[in-house]
Design an enzyme around this catalytic site. Structure first.
Site, PDB file in Angstrom:
ATOM      1  N   LYS A  53       0.740  -1.237   0.029  1.00  0.00           N
ATOM      2  CA  LYS A  53       0.023   0.070  -0.035  1.00  0.00           C
ATOM      3  C   LYS A  53       0.861   1.342  -0.072  1.00  0.00           C
ATOM      4  CE  LYS A  53      -3.890  -2.466   2.175  1.00  0.00           C
ATOM      5  NZ  LYS A  53      -4.389  -2.800   3.467  1.00  0.00           N
ATOM      6  N   GLN A  97      -4.452  -1.883   9.452  1.00  0.00           N
ATOM      7  CA  GLN A  97      -4.365  -2.858   8.815  1.00  0.00           C
ATOM      8  C   GLN A  97      -5.451  -3.782   9.819  1.00  0.00           C
ATOM      9  OE1 GLN A  97      -3.622  -3.426   5.718  1.00  0.00           O
ATOM     10  NE2 GLN A  97      -3.901  -5.647   6.028  1.00  0.00           N
ATOM     11  N   ASP A 120     -10.923   3.132   4.374  1.00  0.00           N
ATOM     12  CA  ASP A 120     -11.370   1.954   4.090  1.00  0.00           C
ATOM     13  C   ASP A 120     -12.970   1.723   3.892  1.00  0.00           C
ATOM     14  OD1 ASP A 120      -9.443  -0.148   4.027  1.00  0.00           O
ATOM     15  OD2 ASP A 120      -9.133  -0.116   6.453  1.00  0.00           O
TER      16      ASP A 120
HETATM   17  N1  GUN Z   1      -6.725  -6.648   5.984  1.00  0.00           N
HETATM   18  C1  GUN Z   1      -7.147  -7.101   4.942  1.00  0.00           C
HETATM   19  N2  GUN Z   1      -7.617  -6.315   3.963  1.00  0.00           N
HETATM   20  C2  GUN Z   1      -7.453  -5.247   4.566  1.00  0.00           C
HETATM   21  C3  GUN Z   1      -8.172  -3.816   4.173  1.00  0.00           C
HETATM   22  O1  GUN Z   1      -8.934  -3.942   3.079  1.00  0.00           O
HETATM   23  N3  GUN Z   1      -8.158  -3.108   5.203  1.00  0.00           N
HETATM   24  C4  GUN Z   1      -7.679  -3.056   6.274  1.00  0.00           C
HETATM   25  N4  GUN Z   1      -7.545  -2.307   6.934  1.00  0.00           N
HETATM   26  N5  GUN Z   1      -7.231  -4.065   6.566  1.00  0.00           N
HETATM   27  C5  GUN Z   1      -7.475  -5.488   6.056  1.00  0.00           C
END
Ligand code: GUN
Length: 284
Positions: A53, A97, A120
């Site tokens: 990311k 995350q 998100d």
């Molecule tokens: N863990 C796995 N996918 C995601 C996501 O799209 N956002 C977040 N914050 N955690 C994740």
């Protein structure tokens, strides 16, 4: 005739170029879009995701900060960090995350993020805007699936779409996005007795279960659009989705591969959300 592939890598590249252009325009006005990514703990898969990311931000002209904390971090300390980022004008998106260590309540964390920075789209507020049909930030994975479906050029209005899976992060928002696009939507899940009876009626099937071979060739209508959100490993350790790809591609009209379908779109839509949030902050 085998299905046409929906190329998530190519579509991602196209959309990332647009994101990069918008980011550059904001940067030229002194308002570079910024994403803060917080990782608590040492989960190796999460470490890879957050690195990807942050790298995607760097590659497309977004500012990003990665904050890594020990698994022993308290919930209070994490909430304090989020409050500081909420107040930081250089940060337009905050992503914590998941999963978090068991002593931290993910709902409390998600709700602590300022609504305008919830890139998100996991907060109750963001979910509410989706239910109400109001503008808002959309969870990246289902948002990316919508872009993949749009890229086929097949209009969703009046089509029957079946979503398999009902998670808060994919299945539920996916169903709502399809509904907003005027599809007739059915949601199947682990309690559905005969999923095939539904999917055989479907013009669009989105599978987000996390179990390989969930959707087999006998379960789909010829010509259907098949979107595979799953990321699994087969017996040989090879990456595969929730769809029996080799057999289903002989029946479907369109299909996303794994890897190279939904996966690249998720980060792309996170970047798009961050730029959206930065543009919105300009107009405040
Ligand atoms: N863990 C796995 N996918 C995601 C996501 O799209 N956002 C977040 N914050 N955690 C994740």
């Amino acid at each position: 005739m085998p299905a046409q592939l929906i190329d998530g890598v190519a579509l991602s590249a196209q959309l990332r170029a647009q994101v990069a252009q918008r980011a550059a325009a904001l940067t030229a006005k002194g308002q570079q879009p910024g994403l803060a990514v917080i990782l608590v703990g040492e989960d190796p898969a999460s470490a890879v995701y957050v690195r990807n990311k942050v790298k995607a931000c760097q590659d497309n002209g977004l500012h990003s900060v990665l904050e890594r904390y020990d698994a022993t971090m308290t919930q209070a300390a994490l909430l304090q960090r989020i409050h500081a980022l909420n107040a930081d004008p250089a940060i337009h998106g905050i992503l914590v995350q998941m999963p978090l260590p068991p002593h931290i309540d993910p709902h409390a964390v998600i709700e602590a993020i300022a609504t305008a920075k919830d890139v998100d789209g996991f907060s109750v507020h963001s979910a509410g805007t989706l239910v109400a049909g109001l503008p808002g930030l959309r969870p990246a994975t289902p948002y990316g699936c919508m872009k993949l479906i749009e890229s086929t050029g097949v209009p969703l209005k009046g089509k029957h779409a079946v979503v398999i899976g009902r998670s808060n992060t994919v299945g539920k928002p996916m169903a709502l996005l399809l509904l907003q696009a005027n599809a007739t939507v059915t949601v199947c899940h682990s309690g559905t007795p005969d999923i095939g009876a539904h999917t055989r009626q479907a013009d669009v099937v989105v599978v987000a279960v996390g179990r390989r071979q969930t959707l087999t060739a006998d379960m789909i209508k010829p010509g259907a659009i098949v979107i595979d959100v799953g990321i699994n490993r087969n017996e040989a350790g090879k990456l595969c989705g929730d769809v029996d790809f080799a057999a289903v591609q002989e029946v479907a009209g369109w299909i996303t591969p794994v890897p190279g379908g939904v996966g690249p779109m998720t980060i792309t839509m996170l970047l798009a959300n961050t730029v959206d949030a930065a543009e919105a902050a300009q107009h405040d």
